[in-house]
Motif scaffolding. Structure first.
Motif, PDB file in Angstrom:
ATOM      1  N   GLY A 236       0.813  -1.214   0.000  1.00  0.00           N
ATOM      2  CA  GLY A 236       0.000   0.000   0.000  1.00  0.00           C
ATOM      3  C   GLY A 236       0.845   1.262   0.000  1.00  0.00           C
ATOM      4  O   GLY A 236       0.544   2.252   0.659  1.00  0.00           O
ATOM      5  N   GLU A 265       3.167  11.936   3.343  1.00  0.00           N
ATOM      6  CA  GLU A 265       3.150  11.068   4.522  1.00  0.00           C
ATOM      7  C   GLU A 265       4.537  10.665   5.027  1.00  0.00           C
ATOM      8  O   GLU A 265       5.452  10.494   4.239  1.00  0.00           O
ATOM      9  CB  GLU A 265       2.476   9.723   4.179  1.00  0.00           C
ATOM     10  CG  GLU A 265       1.086   9.790   3.660  1.00  0.00           C
ATOM     11  CD  GLU A 265       0.521   8.394   3.436  1.00  0.00           C
ATOM     12  OE1 GLU A 265       1.178   7.377   3.794  1.00  0.00           O
ATOM     13  OE2 GLU A 265      -0.594   8.303   2.900  1.00  0.00           O
ATOM     14  N   ASN A 267       5.667   7.320   7.352  1.00  0.00           N
ATOM     15  CA  ASN A 267       5.128   6.078   7.912  1.00  0.00           C
ATOM     16  C   ASN A 267       6.153   5.361   8.772  1.00  0.00           C
ATOM     17  O   ASN A 267       7.337   5.354   8.441  1.00  0.00           O
ATOM     18  CB  ASN A 267       4.728   5.127   6.772  1.00  0.00           C
ATOM     19  CG  ASN A 267       3.537   5.651   5.983  1.00  0.00           C
ATOM     20  OD1 ASN A 267       2.398   5.512   6.428  1.00  0.00           O
ATOM     21  ND2 ASN A 267       3.786   6.264   4.849  1.00  0.00           N
ATOM     22  N   HIS A 275      -0.421  -0.018   4.131  1.00  0.00           N
ATOM     23  CA  HIS A 275      -0.267   1.409   4.413  1.00  0.00           C
ATOM     24  C   HIS A 275      -1.189   2.291   3.566  1.00  0.00           C
ATOM     25  O   HIS A 275      -1.033   3.511   3.571  1.00  0.00           O
ATOM     26  CB  HIS A 275       1.204   1.796   4.289  1.00  0.00           C
ATOM     27  CG  HIS A 275       2.039   1.235   5.421  1.00  0.00           C
ATOM     28  ND1 HIS A 275       2.345   1.960   6.545  1.00  0.00           N
ATOM     29  CD2 HIS A 275       2.558  -0.005   5.632  1.00  0.00           C
ATOM     30  CE1 HIS A 275       3.050   1.201   7.384  1.00  0.00           C
ATOM     31  NE2 HIS A 275       3.187   0.005   6.854  1.00  0.00           N
ATOM     32  N   GLY A 276      -2.126   1.659   2.831  1.00  0.00           N
ATOM     33  CA  GLY A 276      -3.259   2.428   2.319  1.00  0.00           C
ATOM     34  C   GLY A 276      -3.345   2.697   0.828  1.00  0.00           C
ATOM     35  O   GLY A 276      -4.420   2.628   0.256  1.00  0.00           O
ATOM     36  N   TRP A 277      -2.246   3.076   0.188  1.00  0.00           N
ATOM     37  CA  TRP A 277      -2.302   3.495  -1.214  1.00  0.00           C
ATOM     38  C   TRP A 277      -2.730   2.358  -2.122  1.00  0.00           C
ATOM     39  O   TRP A 277      -2.266   1.259  -1.918  1.00  0.00           O
ATOM     40  CB  TRP A 277      -0.913   4.024  -1.628  1.00  0.00           C
ATOM     41  CG  TRP A 277      -0.833   4.445  -3.064  1.00  0.00           C
ATOM     42  CD1 TRP A 277      -0.173   3.807  -4.083  1.00  0.00           C
ATOM     43  CD2 TRP A 277      -1.456   5.598  -3.641  1.00  0.00           C
ATOM     44  NE1 TRP A 277      -0.332   4.494  -5.248  1.00  0.00           N
ATOM     45  CE2 TRP A 277      -1.115   5.590  -5.018  1.00  0.00           C
ATOM     46  CE3 TRP A 277      -2.276   6.627  -3.138  1.00  0.00           C
ATOM     47  CZ2 TRP A 277      -1.566   6.586  -5.892  1.00  0.00           C
ATOM     48  CZ3 TRP A 277      -2.711   7.603  -4.019  1.00  0.00           C
ATOM     49  CH2 TRP A 277      -2.355   7.573  -5.370  1.00  0.00           C
TER      50      TRP A 277
HETATM   51 CA   LIG Z   1      -0.415   5.682   3.241  1.00  0.00          CA
END
Ligand SMILES: [Ca+2]
Length: 432
Positions: A236, A265, A267, A275-277
């Motif tokens: 992510g 960001e 992290n 981690h989202g992406w």
């Molecule tokens: Ca992220």
């Protein structure tokens, strides 16, 4: 209270106020390069500097950059856009933890597209090992190259290629999502950050103690290779620019992640973490069709039903938050947790920067993310106020750390691969 006591109390108050916006100065230690992307200290105190168009240079001491490169990789690189913006080239260098004994050096660079790569791809990200000579003058013989890992890149940008050895002795590598924009890849729906069948858009962990290629360390979250590529440590990720372990504290792994439009960001990378992406950008959702219009509903789970790992620090991107004074720039450049001695007010904080406030105008911003006193929650991001010079008049392209934990900022006065304005600066206290 005597007048002297009042004066002392005022001085203390003033220094407490100054604490809120710490001031540092920069001392130039090397120049005349193109785009210095890595500064890595040798055990003897000298430093290796990676210059993006294909060179590793030796800094014998401040101001003494050796003319002859330690290593010239120009003939092994993919074709670069010399004189223009380009994210390809030699991207980073890491010394093996036992370098002093074994002379092993790891370098990431963009090679020409390999034979097995899709024909519409751009280049192949290559992680290679070299052996440095044991005699002076210090050189790295290109004939010692041993390729450890190759990853095909659909586009020229978002290479990542930043590396760090962990306290476990394994090599961690940040890899970008493949490039272009919106993590669209070149195949339908191939958002690479969330796709566990590709190494693009990931943080990897590999074992480099195998005779050739690489091994999968025990304990990698997908080590059996059933659900995902076994090299994956975390996923992510969009474009991890800056990867470093905290040399103190809990030795956590930090990675900046360059945002697309709205949020930049920092992290703390978690084993197996999503981690989202591109489901998220910062704390909000992401809309690949219209990045400046994030979805109202924020995704709460990844494709495996897992929760996301939030960034520890974020700041606004000027493309998404025009004229907002807290939008410090348009592309985060990762740094280090400060563990040196000279800048006492920065101890334990994450020192990093933003590449530039406006595309085409050289001028990065030094930043600090303040570790929360409770140890939990968001880290507050603020600009690191400068003494001398009073501002960074170049793009901030990287950071380095020396053996004492003191930090360096790496800059390029040009937007891309135009030679002459690549410099390295030591971050020092302001002298009164
Ligand atoms: Ca992220």
């Amino acid at each position: 209270m005597s007048l002297r006591c009042i004066a002392l109390a005022l001085a203390l108050l003033t220094s407490a106020a100054a604490d809120a916006a710490p001031r540092v100065s920069l001392v130039r230690v090397a120049g005349g390069m193109t785009s210095p992307l890595s500064y890595v200290a040798l055990p003897d105190g000298r430093a290796l500097i990676v210059d993006q168009p294909g060179f590793v240079r030796l800094l014998a001491k401040p101001g003494q950059l050796r003319d002859t490169p330690v290593l010239d990789l120009t003939s092994r690189l993919s074709t670069l856009n010399h004189g223009a913006f380009d994210e390809r080239g030699v991207l980073s260098l890491a010394l093996h933890p036992k370098f002093q004994k074994n002379r092993r050096v790891f370098i990431a660079y963009t090679a020409p597209r390999r034979a097995s790569a899709p024909a519409d791809g751009d280049c192949t990200l290559r992680i290679s090992e070299f052996t440095a000579g044991a005699t002076e003058p210090f050189v790295i013989d290109p004939a010692t190259e041993k390729v450890r890992l190759e990853i095909d890149k659909p586009y020229a940008n978002h290479n990542g290629g930043r590396m760090a050895f962990g306290p476990d002795g394994h090599l961690y590598i940040g890899v970008g999502d493949g490039g272009n924009g919106n993590d669209e890849g070149k195949r339908p729906d191939s958002g690479n950050g969330q796709n566990l069948d590709t190494l693009l858009g990931k943080i990897l962990r590999i074992d480099v103690e195998t005779p050739e290629g690489h091994g999968i360390p025990k304990g990698n979250p997908f080590a059996d290779g059933k659900k995902a590529r076994p090299e994956i440590w975390a996923y992510g990720i969009r474009n991890p620019w800056g990867l470093s372990f905290d040399r103190g504290g809990d030795h956590a792994l930090y990675s900046a992640d360059v945002g697309q439009t709205m949020w930049e960001e920092v992290n703390v990378i978690q084993k197996g973490g999503n981690h989202g992406w591109r489901l998220r950008e910062g704390f909000i959702g992401f809309n690949p069709k219209s990045p400046e219009k994030p979805p109202v509903e924020i995704p709460q789970k990844g494709l495996l039903g897992e929760s996301f790992v939030d960034p520890v620090a974020v700041y606004k991107n000027r493309n998404g938050f025009k004229k907002d004074p807290e939008a410090y720039g348009i592309s985060v450049t990762g740094g280090f947790v400060y563990r040196g001695k000279a800048l006492t007010e920065l101890k334990g904080d994450y020192v990093f920067g933003d590449w530039g406030r406006i595309w085409g105008v050289p001028g990065g911003t030094l930043l600090v993310a303040r570790r929360p006193k409770s140890g939990k929650g968001q880290w507050a991001v603020e600009p690191l106020e400068l003494g001398t010079p009073s501002k960074v008049a170049s793009y901030i392209v990287g950071f380095g750390e020396d053996n004492d934990g003191e930090l360096y900022v790496l800059t390029n006065g040009n937007i891309g691969l135009t030679p002459g304005k690549g410099e390295v600066w030591k971050i020092v206290p302001v002298t009164p």
